[in-house]
Enzyme design. Structure first.
Site, PDB file in Angstrom:
ATOM      1  N   ASP A 230       0.948  -1.172  -0.110  1.00  0.00           N
ATOM      2  CA  ASP A 230      -0.023   0.008   0.236  1.00  0.00           C
ATOM      3  C   ASP A 230       0.852   1.110  -0.026  1.00  0.00           C
ATOM      4  O   ASP A 230       2.247   1.236   0.128  1.00  0.00           O
ATOM      5  CB  ASP A 230      -0.714   0.206   1.153  1.00  0.00           C
ATOM      6  CG  ASP A 230      -1.952   0.905   0.957  1.00  0.00           C
ATOM      7  OD1 ASP A 230      -2.045   1.592   0.000  1.00  0.00           O
ATOM      8  OD2 ASP A 230      -3.215   0.648   1.571  1.00  0.00           O
TER       9      ASP A 230
HETATM   10  C1  BGC Z   1      -4.857   3.216  -0.020  1.00  0.00           C
HETATM   11  C2  BGC Z   1      -5.254   2.197  -1.216  1.00  0.00           C
HETATM   12  C3  BGC Z   1      -5.194   2.961  -2.534  1.00  0.00           C
HETATM   13  C4  BGC Z   1      -3.785   3.656  -2.350  1.00  0.00           C
HETATM   14  C5  BGC Z   1      -3.758   4.576  -3.597  1.00  0.00           C
HETATM   15  C6  BGC Z   1      -3.802   4.030  -0.142  1.00  0.00           C
HETATM   16  O1  BGC Z   1      -4.023   5.199   0.865  1.00  0.00           O
HETATM   17  O2  BGC Z   1      -4.983   2.564   1.249  1.00  0.00           O
HETATM   18  O3  BGC Z   1      -6.387   1.493  -1.058  1.00  0.00           O
HETATM   19  O4  BGC Z   1      -5.186   2.170  -3.593  1.00  0.00           O
HETATM   20  O5  BGC Z   1      -3.950   4.509  -1.217  1.00  0.00           O
HETATM   21  O6  BGC Z   1      -4.601   5.622  -3.801  1.00  0.00           O
END
Ligand code: BGC
Length: 682
Positions: A230
């Site tokens: 993530d």
């Molecule tokens: C989130 C993800 C997301 C990523 C890109 C993160 O903060 O937890 O679910 O895909 O950001 O936006």
């Protein structure tokens, strides 16, 4: 790994990369708010283009003129896997139209606490339901040539200080409650990418957790695709690279040249290990055609009208009617003259929750007020809107109150509605008893303190661009509601499995949105309830929830009877077929979700009183009867044993329970299961 064509081709490309290029490829090109969510690096001399990624499960945020679908939790409430396939395909087409070939979704963390700011992005509390809705979605996304990224692996069940929260979970609860969706994504849907979560699990951040990434995901389940972190969620280069993580997103903070080269120099990792990371990243790209095709496919826009239809259909089937005293709904178009609409959300309709899964639907958004006026005006019904009931609403026929609770990534929310919202409900209901509340959110909320004061309650989720139309159709009876709650809603927090097992003692949820990095010390969230979450908990503790899992009203009534099992005994891998009839006993066409639960009558380890192991959504014309057929096998009877550290099924008797929610069971039959042969004495 099998030497398939894509693997051979990818190995060949890797052989042509310099070490610096290899290391460089292990991280993305960065994040630019609103413009670039994630992207891999291009290696033009090798014909490797940059691969662009977009959020998320309910649409493609970066696609210009996108359509936002109703929240994923609304899709779960349809209990309709075929619709999930259509929804997934449409989302993939939205991605592909503008060249996004990696979808950063679906999100599938299990619903554990109603406070979780991302429940609206997920599929509810029950692993069986979630798996059955998830698999068709992923399959159809990937059939469209878009890589699905199942996230957030794993036990990321609340957002409060998520980067420093350590989920302390038993192996059994992981296997029975929190892993199944990820395992089904890998083994049944052949998902090509997995995103790790922000939190720690049993003491280690998931993005650098070798047990989770290598032992469970890869070795136990056989995942051979891309594992990405993530956004900014790994900290220790050695642990992260040794864990089996392939790609650091959105850019190199840990997988930079300096660290990786020093790990290579010290012999902690080898170049072959790096090569394997690259195979894991490039193989899915190659299999999906991303190394060959031109990415954008703008002609797909011709399908936008069909996407709008799928979005509206999802809301039609997913909106849940929870209370309908005196048949306050549907609003009679014959006898109604005046309607009052109260609450800002009627005009400033929150189309989605916030964060990565949060979208701005733009000018296309259909507000609740627009949608209601559209039907009311055709039927000469007068509609008055006001934010608060400041004028005399006593003499209107029905009052509709529109309220929303903001759910948002990286924050959790209180269980209660705000005092202002509760006051609004009371004031309105005091002035006019014919009051219906329409709630937009993705989780449970405290309703026990005010629900007796209103006649109607509709759980409307976040509607996306067009879902408000479906709500209006339901309110006026053009569509018969058929959504079912994909989680249980408690009377009060002290009734639940998470009470005392969620926030650190003595702390409270901040009301404002939290910062990215919280700087606070790591704290433990003890999943002391183990496998007993949601209805598994209420059944075991004999507690009545306010609304049970699987519950939702219709304007029709249904009768379920004639339960028949194909046999009184099954052996080994045999399947048991379960049949029953479901009848619409009214003059109104409708749909019911028949739910099948299995109860292990006697087990060597404690088990839930029942678990969902089948469901069928059935559309029935007025007075029509249909036969429903479902099957179970030994997998549906088994549990994960802490003693044997594996899935086990035991000989013995099981009950088949059939009903229309976890608390409305109408039929019961039993059967015996034997692993090998039926014992002679029987
Ligand atoms: C989130 C993800 C997301 C990523 C890109 C993160 O903060 O937890 O679910 O895909 O950001 O936006």
């Amino acid at each position: 790994m099998l030497e398939t064509r894509p693997v051979i081709r990818v190995k060949n490309l890797i052989n042509q990369m310099t070490l610096d290029e290899k290391i460089n490829y292990l991280s993305g090109t960065g994040f630019v708010d609103g413009e670039k969510i994630g992207e891999t690096k291009a290696l033009p001399h090798l014909g490797i283009p940059a691969v662009k990624m977009t959020d998320a499960t309910s649409g493609s945020k970066l696609t210009e003129d996108h359509i936002l679908f109703p929240a994923f939790v609304c899709l779960a409430a349809t209990f309709n896997p075929e619709l999930s396939a259509l929804y997934g395909r449409a989302v993939a087409e939205q991605c592909k139209a503008d060249g996004y070939r990696v979808l950063l979704g679906p999100g599938v963390n299990m619903y554990r606490v109603p406070h979780c700011g991302r429940n609206f992005e997920y599929l509810g509390e029950d692993p069986y339901l979630a798996c059955n809705m998830l698999v068709p979605y992923i399959k159809s996304v990937q059939e469209m040539g878009v890589i699905a990224t199942v996230k957030h692996f794993v036990a990321n069940n609340s957002e409060h200080y998520r980067k420093v929260s350590n989920s302390v979970v038993s192996e059994r609860a992981l296997h029975e409650i929190y892993y199944p969706v990820f395992k089904a994504a890998v083994q049944e849907a052949n998902v090509k990418a997995v995103m790790t979560s922000y939190n720690l699990v049993n003491g280690e951040w998931v993005g650098q957790n070798k047990h989770l990434i290598t032992n469970i995901l890869r070795n136990e389940w056989g995942f051979d695709g891309l594992v990405m972190s993530d956004w900014w969620s790994i900290y220790n280069p050695e642990k992260a690279i040794k864990s089996g993580l392939d790609l650091e997103m959105p850019s190199a903070r840990v997988f930079g040249k300096k660290w990786i080269k020093s790990l290579l120099a010290e012999g902690i990792i080898s170049e072959a290990w790096i090569n394997q990371r690259l195979i894991n990243i490039l193989k899915p790209f190659c299999e999906t055609g991303l190394l060959d095709e031109k990415h954008p496919d703008p002609l797909l826009r011709k399908n936008w009208p069909e996407h709008a239809r799928i979005a509206i259909e999802t809301a039609r089937q997913g909106i849940v009617l929870l209370k309908n005293q005196d048949d306050i709904l549907p609003i009679s178009i014959d006898s109604t003259k005046k309607l009052a609409i109260i609450g800002k959300n009627a005009v400033e309709t929150s189309a989605s929750g916030g964060g990565a899964g949060g979208f701005d639907p733009g000018e296309k958004l259909v507000t609740y007020l627009d949608a209601i006026i559209n039907i009311a005006s055709k039927n000469n019904i007068d509609v008055t809107y006001c934010e608060v009931p400041y004028y005399n609403i006593a003499n209107v026929d029905t009052v509709l109150i529109f309220l929303t609770i903001l759910e948002h990534e990286f924050m959790d929310r209180p269980f209660d509605l705000s005092d202002k919202q509760k006051k609004l409900i009371r004031q309105t209901a005091n002035s006019n008893p014919n009051t219906v509340v329409v709630l937009s959110l993705g989780s449970g909320a405290e309703m026990a303190s005010w629900i007796d004061e209103v006649k109607g309650l509709v759980y409307n989720w976040y509607p996306g661009t067009y879902g408000a139309q479906a709500l209006a159709e339901i309110l006026f009876g053009e569509i018969n509601p058929s959504g079912k709650l994909p989680f249980s809603i408690e009377h009060r927090e002290s009734d639940t499995h998470y009470y005392g097992n969620y926030l650190p003692e003595g702390t409270e949820l901040p009301r404002e949105i939290q910062r990215w990095y919280h700087g606070s010390p790591i704290f433990d969230i003890h999943y002391r309830e183990g496998i007993f979450t949601g209805y598994r908990w209420y059944d075991t503790k004999n507690i009545q929830p306010l609304f049970p899992f699987g519950f939702g009203l219709s304007y029709s009534s249904f009768k379920i009877d004639n339960l028949k099992l194909s046999s009184g005994t099954i052996v080994g891998d045999e399947k048991l077929t379960i049949r029953c009839n479901v009848q619409n006993t009214t003059d109104v066409d409708g749909a019911e979700v028949v739910q099948l639960y299995i109860q292990d009558i006697k087990s060597s380890e404690s088990r839930p009183k029942k678990e969902l192991k089948g469901f069928k959504r059935v559309s029935l014309k007025a007075h029509e009867t249909k036969q429903v057929e479902m099957t179970v096998d030994k997998n549906d009877l088994s549990f994960w044993s802490e003693v044997h550290r594996s899935w086990q099924v035991e000989d013995g008797s099981f009950n088949v329970l059939v009903g229309t929610s976890s608390a409305n069971i109408y039929l019961k039959e039993s059967f015996d299961y034997f692993k090998q042969n039926i014992p002679k004495e029987l």
